[in-house]
Design a protein around this motif. Structure first.
Motif, PDB file in Angstrom:
ATOM      1  N   ILE A  81     -34.536 -21.145   3.623  1.00 15.50           N
ATOM      2  CA  ILE A  81     -34.431 -21.749   2.291  1.00 15.50           C
ATOM      3  C   ILE A  81     -35.182 -20.909   1.256  1.00 15.50           C
ATOM      4  CG2 ILE A  81     -34.137 -24.096   3.199  1.00 15.50           C
ATOM      5  CD1 ILE A  81     -37.182 -24.481   2.291  1.00 15.50           C
ATOM      6  N   SER A  82     -35.256 -19.603   1.486  1.00 13.97           N
ATOM      7  CA  SER A  82     -36.077 -18.737   0.646  1.00 13.97           C
ATOM      8  C   SER A  82     -35.743 -18.870  -0.836  1.00 13.97           C
ATOM      9  CB  SER A  82     -35.906 -17.277   1.083  1.00 13.97           C
ATOM     10  OG  SER A  82     -36.269 -17.111   2.437  1.00 13.97           O
ATOM     11  N   GLY A  83     -34.465 -19.010  -1.160  1.00 11.08           N
ATOM     12  CA  GLY A  83     -34.074 -19.117  -2.558  1.00 11.08           C
ATOM     13  C   GLY A  83     -34.530 -20.388  -3.241  1.00 11.08           C
ATOM     14  N   THR A 159     -34.194 -10.370 -13.301  1.00 11.37           N
ATOM     15  CA  THR A 159     -33.478  -9.161 -12.907  1.00 11.37           C
ATOM     16  C   THR A 159     -32.361  -9.442 -11.907  1.00 11.37           C
ATOM     17  OG1 THR A 159     -35.087  -8.717 -11.152  1.00 11.37           O
ATOM     18  CG2 THR A 159     -35.475  -7.675 -13.303  1.00 11.37           C
ATOM     19  N   ASN A 160     -32.462 -10.570 -11.192  1.00 13.55           N
ATOM     20  CA  ASN A 160     -31.459 -10.921 -10.185  1.00 13.55           C
ATOM     21  C   ASN A 160     -31.179 -12.407 -10.244  1.00 13.55           C
ATOM     22  OD1 ASN A 160     -33.069  -8.466  -9.091  1.00 13.55           O
ATOM     23  ND2 ASN A 160     -31.190  -8.443  -7.864  1.00 13.55           N
ATOM     24  N   VAL A 161     -29.959 -12.775  -9.868  1.00 16.41           N
ATOM     25  CA  VAL A 161     -29.546 -14.181  -9.872  1.00 16.41           C
ATOM     26  C   VAL A 161     -28.722 -14.453  -8.615  1.00 16.41           C
ATOM     27  CG1 VAL A 161     -28.363 -16.022 -11.125  1.00 16.41           C
ATOM     28  CG2 VAL A 161     -29.409 -14.121 -12.395  1.00 16.41           C
ATOM     29  N   SER A 162     -28.975 -15.578  -7.969  1.00 20.83           N
ATOM     30  CA  SER A 162     -28.156 -15.985  -6.828  1.00 20.83           C
ATOM     31  C   SER A 162     -27.645 -17.405  -7.023  1.00 20.83           C
ATOM     32  CB  SER A 162     -28.932 -15.881  -5.508  1.00 20.83           C
ATOM     33  OG  SER A 162     -30.011 -16.794  -5.478  1.00 20.83           O
ATOM     34  N   LEU A 163     -26.487 -17.657  -6.456  1.00 14.91           N
ATOM     35  CA  LEU A 163     -25.906 -18.995  -6.389  1.00 14.91           C
ATOM     36  C   LEU A 163     -26.245 -19.567  -5.021  1.00 14.91           C
ATOM     37  CD1 LEU A 163     -23.892 -21.289  -7.234  1.00 14.91           C
ATOM     38  CD2 LEU A 163     -22.080 -19.834  -6.271  1.00 14.91           C
ATOM     39  N   TRP A 239     -25.349 -21.927   1.370  1.00  9.47           N
ATOM     40  CA  TRP A 239     -24.446 -20.827   1.052  1.00  9.47           C
ATOM     41  C   TRP A 239     -25.069 -20.060  -0.109  1.00  9.47           C
ATOM     42  CZ3 TRP A 239     -20.252 -21.059  -3.006  1.00  9.47           C
ATOM     43  CH2 TRP A 239     -19.427 -19.920  -2.972  1.00  9.47           C
ATOM     44  N   VAL A 240     -25.393 -18.802   0.118  1.00  3.51           N
ATOM     45  CA  VAL A 240     -26.117 -18.005  -0.871  1.00  3.51           C
ATOM     46  C   VAL A 240     -25.274 -16.796  -1.258  1.00  3.51           C
ATOM     47  CG1 VAL A 240     -28.242 -16.757  -1.389  1.00  3.51           C
ATOM     48  CG2 VAL A 240     -28.303 -18.736   0.153  1.00  3.51           C
ATOM     49  N   VAL A 241     -25.055 -16.617  -2.566  1.00  5.27           N
ATOM     50  CA  VAL A 241     -24.267 -15.497  -3.073  1.00  5.27           C
ATOM     51  C   VAL A 241     -25.071 -14.785  -4.156  1.00  5.27           C
ATOM     52  CG1 VAL A 241     -22.082 -14.778  -4.110  1.00  5.27           C
ATOM     53  CG2 VAL A 241     -22.154 -16.831  -2.670  1.00  5.27           C
ATOM     54  N   ASP A 242     -25.210 -13.480  -4.018  1.00 14.34           N
ATOM     55  CA  ASP A 242     -25.833 -12.677  -5.076  1.00 14.34           C
ATOM     56  C   ASP A 242     -24.816 -12.493  -6.195  1.00 14.34           C
ATOM     57  OD1 ASP A 242     -26.977 -10.785  -6.743  1.00 14.34           O
ATOM     58  OD2 ASP A 242     -27.609  -9.452  -5.130  1.00 14.34           O
ATOM     59  N   VAL A 243     -25.075 -13.115  -7.341  1.00 12.13           N
ATOM     60  CA  VAL A 243     -24.125 -13.070  -8.459  1.00 12.13           C
ATOM     61  C   VAL A 243     -24.669 -12.249  -9.628  1.00 12.13           C
ATOM     62  CG1 VAL A 243     -23.038 -15.252  -7.821  1.00 12.13           C
ATOM     63  CG2 VAL A 243     -25.009 -15.269  -9.378  1.00 12.13           C
ATOM     64  N   THR A 278     -25.218 -30.079  -3.232  1.00 14.98           N
ATOM     65  CA  THR A 278     -26.218 -29.663  -4.193  1.00 14.98           C
ATOM     66  C   THR A 278     -25.944 -28.191  -4.491  1.00 14.98           C
ATOM     67  OG1 THR A 278     -27.819 -28.976  -2.499  1.00 14.98           O
ATOM     68  CG2 THR A 278     -27.936 -31.262  -3.282  1.00 14.98           C
ATOM     69  N   SER A 279     -26.169 -27.780  -5.728  1.00 13.33           N
ATOM     70  CA  SER A 279     -25.935 -26.380  -6.086  1.00 13.33           C
ATOM     71  C   SER A 279     -26.863 -26.016  -7.227  1.00 13.33           C
ATOM     72  CB  SER A 279     -24.470 -26.150  -6.476  1.00 13.33           C
ATOM     73  OG  SER A 279     -24.097 -26.934  -7.607  1.00 13.33           O
ATOM     74  N   GLN A 280     -27.242 -24.756  -7.268  1.00 10.59           N
ATOM     75  CA  GLN A 280     -28.131 -24.274  -8.306  1.00 10.59           C
ATOM     76  C   GLN A 280     -28.025 -22.753  -8.434  1.00 10.59           C
ATOM     77  OE1 GLN A 280     -30.335 -26.686  -6.084  1.00 10.59           O
ATOM     78  NE2 GLN A 280     -29.430 -25.343  -4.552  1.00 10.59           N
ATOM     79  N   LEU A 281     -28.420 -22.270  -9.604  1.00 12.40           N
ATOM     80  CA  LEU A 281     -28.634 -20.843  -9.796  1.00 12.40           C
ATOM     81  C   LEU A 281     -30.120 -20.575  -9.646  1.00 12.40           C
ATOM     82  CD1 LEU A 281     -26.359 -19.966 -12.861  1.00 12.40           C
ATOM     83  CD2 LEU A 281     -25.949 -19.393 -10.455  1.00 12.40           C
ATOM     84  N   VAL A 282     -30.448 -19.502  -8.934  1.00  8.45           N
ATOM     85  CA  VAL A 282     -31.835 -19.122  -8.726  1.00  8.45           C
ATOM     86  C   VAL A 282     -32.084 -17.793  -9.449  1.00  8.45           C
ATOM     87  CG1 VAL A 282     -33.630 -18.634  -7.044  1.00  8.45           C
ATOM     88  CG2 VAL A 282     -31.833 -20.281  -6.495  1.00  8.45           C
ATOM     89  N   PHE A 283     -33.166 -17.759 -10.228  1.00 11.32           N
ATOM     90  CA  PHE A 283     -33.503 -16.581 -11.016  1.00 11.32           C
ATOM     91  C   PHE A 283     -34.711 -15.855 -10.403  1.00 11.32           C
ATOM     92  CE2 PHE A 283     -31.793 -19.868 -13.909  1.00 11.32           C
ATOM     93  CZ  PHE A 283     -30.611 -19.230 -14.254  1.00 11.32           C
ATOM     94  N   TYR A 284     -34.599 -14.533 -10.300  1.00  6.33           N
ATOM     95  CA  TYR A 284     -35.603 -13.725  -9.623  1.00  6.33           C
ATOM     96  C   TYR A 284     -36.237 -12.719 -10.585  1.00  6.33           C
ATOM     97  CZ  TYR A 284     -33.203 -15.294  -5.343  1.00  6.33           C
ATOM     98  OH  TYR A 284     -32.638 -16.041  -4.345  1.00  6.33           O
ATOM     99  N   GLU A 285     -37.484 -12.395 -10.295  1.00  8.88           N
ATOM    100  CA  GLU A 285     -38.196 -11.340 -11.007  1.00  8.88           C
ATOM    101  C   GLU A 285     -38.758 -10.343  -9.993  1.00  8.88           C
ATOM    102  OE1 GLU A 285     -41.219 -12.951 -13.484  1.00  8.88           O
ATOM    103  OE2 GLU A 285     -39.811 -14.012 -14.822  1.00  8.88           O
ATOM    104  N   PRO A 286     -39.024  -9.117 -10.400  1.00  6.74           N
ATOM    105  CA  PRO A 286     -39.601  -8.137  -9.481  1.00  6.74           C
ATOM    106  C   PRO A 286     -40.960  -8.604  -8.955  1.00  6.74           C
ATOM    107  CG  PRO A 286     -38.783  -7.075 -11.465  1.00  6.74           C
ATOM    108  CD  PRO A 286     -38.734  -8.544 -11.724  1.00  6.74           C
TER     109      PRO A 286
END
Length: 288
Positions: A81-83, A159-163, A239-243, A278-286
């Motif tokens: 469940i890292s995201g 810098t990165n976003v995943s679904l 279900w994780v997708v790099d978008v 359940t669904s969400q966008l996850v926002f990442y930083e360096p």
């Protein structure tokens, strides 16, 4: 675990402490009282793990989902469940966890849960924020009419976003939906489709063939048949997708969702099933 389930207040550390790990996993198992499988609950039910952390706007969100086995006491699963790390961010370093299943079960399950945090040292970014998207509902002719496009901009520094989505179908209408019918779920970001299609649903050995992925083997009942996004006696993997490539990091974005049966809107004659999502966008930083 019956009725109101099990509640636990756990120490998770500061958000920066959580962000120092690139991998977070749920290690869960189910046992039952007595020494025999026959003393375990008969039917397969959803086990749901929700989290509420101090000062976190996403209090009450789902952190994990499992389906109980048919009368087997040997289930042991690991779910990445890292995201979903932002769900564990807490102002006072503590979170309330609740694990529940159906209140009416005549016999209890005895769950065990560990949250494992560690570094694989392969991810140069860390999740810092998430945005809830769409939830499921009754899978009938009106299923898709309630979903409206969501317009959004990403947080500064992203810098990165995943679904990330967790989707399972349940119930039985005249088409076998949602448990035994093939459904597809479409998340369209700025015109680009991201689709998951549960093609194993209704197949004779769909879940038997999935034992290497965690399905408890040799259960009682119809555990062998493929289901819509799940199997008896297994974790439900996100279900994780790099978008990232689909996202405008500097301006406006739009995401649309719809769920289909046989390439179109569901339209059962009676007893419509349900999609739990359940669904969400996850926002990442360096990280550096």
């Amino acid at each position: 675990m019956t009725g109101k389930g099990i509640w636990k207040n756990v120490h998770v550390g500061t958000p920066s402490h959580i962000q120092s790990f690139d991998t977070i996993e749920l290690e869960a198992s189910l046992d039952c009282p007595g020494g025999y499988d026959a003393l375990c609950p008969i039917w397969d039910r959803i086990v749901d793990l929700k989290v509420c952390c101090s000062g976190n706007e996403h209090c009450g969100s789902e952190l994990g989902r499992w389906i109980t086995p048919f009368r087997r006491r040997v289930g042991h699963w690991v779910t990445d469940i890292s995201g979903l790390a932002p769900l564990l961010f807490s102002q006072n370093e503590y979170c309330n966890l609740s694990m529940t299943t159906d209140w009416w079960l005549p016999k209890p399950w005895m769950p065990s849960l560990n949250i494992r945090m560690y570094n694989k040292k392969v991810y140069p970014v860390a999740p810092v924020e998430l945005m809830p998207l769409f939830e499921g509902g009754t899978f009938d002719k009106n299923y898709n009419s309630k979903y409206k496009p969501i317009n959004f901009t990403v947080p500064m520094g992203t810098t990165n976003v995943s679904l990330v989505a967790v989707i399972t179908g349940h119930g039985s209408d005249n088409n076998g939906c949602g448990e035994f019918c093939i459904t597809s779920h479409h998340f369209v970001i700025n015109g680009i489709p991201n689709v998951i299609n549960f093609t194993a649903a209704g197949s004779a050995l769909g879940c038997a063939d999935a034992t290497p992925t965690g399905v408890v083997p040799n259960e009682h009942g119809t555990w062998l048949y493929g289901r819509d996004g799940w199997c008896d006696g297994r974790q439900v993997n996100p279900w994780v997708v790099d978008v990232t490539s689909q996202i405008n990091l500097q301006g406006e974005n739009t995401i649309v969702y719809y769920g289909w049966f046989q390439g179109g809107n569901p339209n059962p004659v009676s007893n419509p099933g349900v999609i739990f999502m359940t669904s969400q966008l996850v926002f990442y930083e360096p990280t550096n």
